[in-house]
Design a protein around this motif. Sequence first.
Motif, PDB file in Angstrom:
ATOM      1  N   ASN A  88     -12.732  -0.965 -49.490  1.00 15.76           N
ATOM      2  CA  ASN A  88     -13.452  -0.280 -48.683  1.00 15.76           C
ATOM      3  C   ASN A  88     -14.580  -0.202 -48.714  1.00 15.76           C
ATOM      4  N   SER A  89     -15.082  -1.121 -47.814  1.00 14.78           N
ATOM      5  CA  SER A  89     -16.417  -1.089 -47.594  1.00 14.78           C
ATOM      6  C   SER A  89     -16.900  -0.563 -46.870  1.00 14.78           C
ATOM      7  N   LEU A  90     -17.817   0.137 -46.638  1.00 14.64           N
ATOM      8  CA  LEU A  90     -18.140   1.469 -45.365  1.00 14.64           C
ATOM      9  C   LEU A  90     -18.356  -0.082 -44.529  1.00 14.64           C
ATOM     10  N   TRP A  91     -19.679  -0.047 -44.459  1.00 13.01           N
ATOM     11  CA  TRP A  91     -20.113  -1.342 -43.426  1.00 13.01           C
ATOM     12  C   TRP A  91     -18.764  -1.737 -42.567  1.00 13.01           C
ATOM     13  N   ILE A  92     -18.173  -2.540 -43.006  1.00 13.07           N
ATOM     14  CA  ILE A  92     -17.043  -3.406 -43.068  1.00 13.07           C
ATOM     15  C   ILE A  92     -16.088  -2.827 -41.945  1.00 13.07           C
ATOM     16  N   SER A  93     -15.619  -1.514 -42.208  1.00  9.01           N
ATOM     17  CA  SER A  93     -14.989  -0.141 -41.266  1.00  9.01           C
ATOM     18  C   SER A  93     -15.736   0.679 -40.618  1.00  9.01           C
ATOM     19  N   ASP A  94     -17.031   0.649 -41.065  1.00  9.61           N
ATOM     20  CA  ASP A  94     -17.764   1.054 -39.459  1.00  9.61           C
ATOM     21  C   ASP A  94     -18.127  -0.522 -38.199  1.00  9.61           C
ATOM     22  N   LEU A  95     -18.353  -1.253 -38.642  1.00  4.17           N
ATOM     23  CA  LEU A  95     -18.608  -1.748 -37.648  1.00  4.17           C
ATOM     24  C   LEU A  95     -16.750  -2.555 -36.666  1.00  4.17           C
ATOM     25  N   ILE A  96     -15.863  -2.610 -37.355  1.00  3.13           N
ATOM     26  CA  ILE A  96     -14.232  -2.913 -36.979  1.00  3.13           C
ATOM     27  C   ILE A  96     -14.190  -1.369 -35.696  1.00  3.13           C
ATOM     28  N   ASN A  97     -14.386  -0.515 -36.778  1.00  5.59           N
ATOM     29  CA  ASN A  97     -14.115   0.621 -36.382  1.00  5.59           C
ATOM     30  C   ASN A  97     -14.717   1.034 -34.752  1.00  5.59           C
ATOM     31  N   ASP A  98     -16.228   0.396 -34.175  1.00  2.31           N
ATOM     32  CA  ASP A  98     -16.914   0.626 -33.366  1.00  2.31           C
ATOM     33  C   ASP A  98     -16.211  -0.554 -32.027  1.00  2.31           C
ATOM     34  N   LEU A  99     -16.355  -1.594 -32.902  1.00  3.02           N
ATOM     35  CA  LEU A  99     -15.344  -2.658 -32.044  1.00  3.02           C
ATOM     36  C   LEU A  99     -14.107  -2.874 -31.906  1.00  3.02           C
ATOM     37  N   ASN A 100     -13.551  -1.683 -31.895  1.00  2.00           N
ATOM     38  CA  ASN A 100     -12.065  -1.016 -31.353  1.00  2.00           C
ATOM     39  C   ASN A 100     -12.273   0.297 -31.265  1.00  2.00           C
ATOM     40  N   GLY A 101     -13.031   0.978 -30.880  1.00  2.00           N
ATOM     41  CA  GLY A 101     -12.568   2.558 -30.320  1.00  2.00           C
ATOM     42  C   GLY A 101     -11.984   2.898 -30.872  1.00  2.00           C
ATOM     43  N   VAL A 102     -12.145   3.141 -32.712  1.00  2.00           N
ATOM     44  CA  VAL A 102     -11.257   4.067 -33.419  1.00  2.00           C
ATOM     45  C   VAL A 102     -12.489   4.342 -34.507  1.00  2.00           C
ATOM     46  N   THR A 103     -11.865   5.418 -34.888  1.00  2.89           N
ATOM     47  CA  THR A 103     -12.251   6.518 -35.785  1.00  2.89           C
ATOM     48  C   THR A 103     -11.957   5.482 -37.219  1.00  2.89           C
ATOM     49  N   ASP A 104     -10.816   5.210 -37.668  1.00  8.00           N
ATOM     50  CA  ASP A 104     -10.545   4.736 -38.835  1.00  8.00           C
ATOM     51  C   ASP A 104      -9.368   3.752 -38.205  1.00  8.00           C
ATOM     52  N   TRP A 105      -9.729   2.395 -38.440  1.00 10.07           N
ATOM     53  CA  TRP A 105      -9.027   1.174 -37.976  1.00 10.07           C
ATOM     54  C   TRP A 105      -7.769   0.795 -38.545  1.00 10.07           C
ATOM     55  N   LYS A 106      -7.890   0.645 -39.970  1.00 14.81           N
ATOM     56  CA  LYS A 106      -6.749   0.912 -40.314  1.00 14.81           C
ATOM     57  C   LYS A 106      -5.350   1.777 -40.701  1.00 14.81           C
ATOM     58  N   LYS A 107      -5.914   3.368 -40.439  1.00 15.74           N
ATOM     59  CA  LYS A 107      -4.798   3.977 -39.911  1.00 15.74           C
ATOM     60  C   LYS A 107      -4.324   3.727 -38.685  1.00 15.74           C
ATOM     61  N   GLU A 108      -4.965   4.038 -37.929  1.00 11.50           N
ATOM     62  CA  GLU A 108      -4.587   4.149 -36.185  1.00 11.50           C
ATOM     63  C   GLU A 108      -4.282   2.822 -36.019  1.00 11.50           C
ATOM     64  N   LEU A 109      -4.763   1.767 -36.609  1.00 14.46           N
ATOM     65  CA  LEU A 109      -4.094   0.264 -35.942  1.00 14.46           C
ATOM     66  C   LEU A 109      -3.374  -0.428 -36.930  1.00 14.46           C
ATOM     67  N   LEU A 110      -3.847  -0.881 -38.795  1.00 18.73           N
ATOM     68  CA  LEU A 110      -3.111  -1.343 -38.917  1.00 18.73           C
ATOM     69  C   LEU A 110      -1.917  -0.826 -39.847  1.00 18.73           C
ATOM     70  N   LYS A 111      -2.059   0.590 -40.102  1.00 18.32           N
ATOM     71  CA  LYS A 111      -1.033   1.301 -40.423  1.00 18.32           C
ATOM     72  C   LYS A 111      -0.381   1.385 -41.160  1.00 18.32           C
ATOM     73  N   GLY A 112      -0.884   0.237 -42.813  1.00 19.41           N
ATOM     74  CA  GLY A 112       0.390   0.359 -43.679  1.00 19.41           C
ATOM     75  C   GLY A 112       0.529  -0.984 -43.489  1.00 19.41           C
ATOM     76  N   ASN A 113       0.133  -2.108 -42.243  1.00 20.05           N
ATOM     77  CA  ASN A 113       1.606  -3.674 -41.629  1.00 20.05           C
ATOM     78  C   ASN A 113       0.496  -4.293 -42.782  1.00 20.05           C
ATOM     79  N   ILE A 114       0.722  -5.482 -41.827  1.00 19.78           N
ATOM     80  CA  ILE A 114      -0.108  -7.025 -42.591  1.00 19.78           C
ATOM     81  C   ILE A 114      -1.102  -7.312 -41.196  1.00 19.78           C
ATOM     82  N   LEU A 115      -2.249  -7.492 -41.558  1.00 12.08           N
ATOM     83  CA  LEU A 115      -2.779  -8.563 -40.390  1.00 12.08           C
ATOM     84  C   LEU A 115      -2.302 -10.211 -40.345  1.00 12.08           C
ATOM     85  N   SER A 116      -2.154 -10.201 -39.463  1.00  9.23           N
ATOM     86  CA  SER A 116      -2.662 -12.059 -39.424  1.00  9.23           C
ATOM     87  C   SER A 116      -3.660 -12.478 -39.132  1.00  9.23           C
TER      88      SER A 116
END
Length: 372
Positions: free
Chosen positions: A122-150
């Motif tokens: 739960n590193s805040l700066w990592i989350s903020d950076l990836i959110n901005d790059l993908n145009g979302v508010t919470d990339w884990k909830k909106e994109l990853l959705k509990g799945n696996i990242l390759s």
Amino acid sequence: MIKAVQLNGLTVNSLQKSDKGRWYLMWNPAKGGDPVKKWVPKLLEDVVKQAFDRLIDISAPARAAAKFAHENPDIFLAHDKCITPTDFPHDKPLTYDQFASAIGLKIGKDAKGKEVNWTHQNSLWISDLINDLNGVTDWKKELLKGNILSTRNEVLDKYTNVPIDTTIRFPSYGDLRSVVDNQYKTSDFPSYGDVKLWDCITLVRDNEFHKDFAVKPFSWVIVSHGAVSDAIGSERPSGKGHIESVFDELTVTDEDGSRLKLNTHQPRHWLNTKLKLAGEEDWLIAKWSGRADVEQNKAYDGRTQEQKSRLTKRIGHVVNGEGVMTVAQANQFLSPYTSESPPPAIVLHDLGLPVSLKSLGLISQVSLSSLD
């Protein structure tokens, strides 16, 4: 002696030798005060020089990272843990593993043979950076959705490991450089007081001594009072119990077998006591400790009553016609003298200091044991 909170004023050039062969530490206050000379007692010269050399070695990677950041304002420091080719474009998005390697996150398999998934951190700066790059508010909830990242940034179904047509954009080295600036650059970068940050020998990299987290090779941080306290076992409220100290790691305990705990002020008491036991002059202990009033030595004297039963010198205080002298004024008078070549009796008398047997030339004629 320099207190723990003052250590950051030490630079690679702080330890110096005078024309008369005396060693001293030149300390540069971070708030812009005048540099202060801290004379090293003869008894401590070897210890101080060894400690100084160790600090230079330990701080070298962090000092290099800070200097690189200053000299290369738009470039991320590609360190030896990076897994990209040497000609990898600075603006090309990184893959999952490339990104993790660059910023010091664990990859590969854990102790149980499972792939390490740092996305649970739960590193805040990592989350903020990836959110901005993908145009979302919470990339884990909106994109990853509990799945696996390759490792190719594809989202895989957590049950079947099949791609679900979602790819997450990760930062480039250029993006990471902006994070480095935000995380580690202070308002007065590259300065620390009147010196350059990369000259400070108490500079370390993020997680430099952390037992579990990987060090961040591109980073630099000033050693804080809290970090020193943790290292020597001070009890600080953390919500997680005490933090493992160097004594815990080396299984060094107190005399009664209990956990060894020190605060940052106790080494000052310990060293003052050791100097007293070694027969060091009171005026020199006071000068080394930055005291204008020799009477203050009493508060740092940890000798037992049995140890004190031997002949001791009367403790006085530095005065002038208008009251107590400042440290600078006292040092001006005492700076030419050492424990081997102490000030003559007339100088001690004029400063209101105790006149010792040694300064009167009697110490070689009368043994201390005969005066107990």
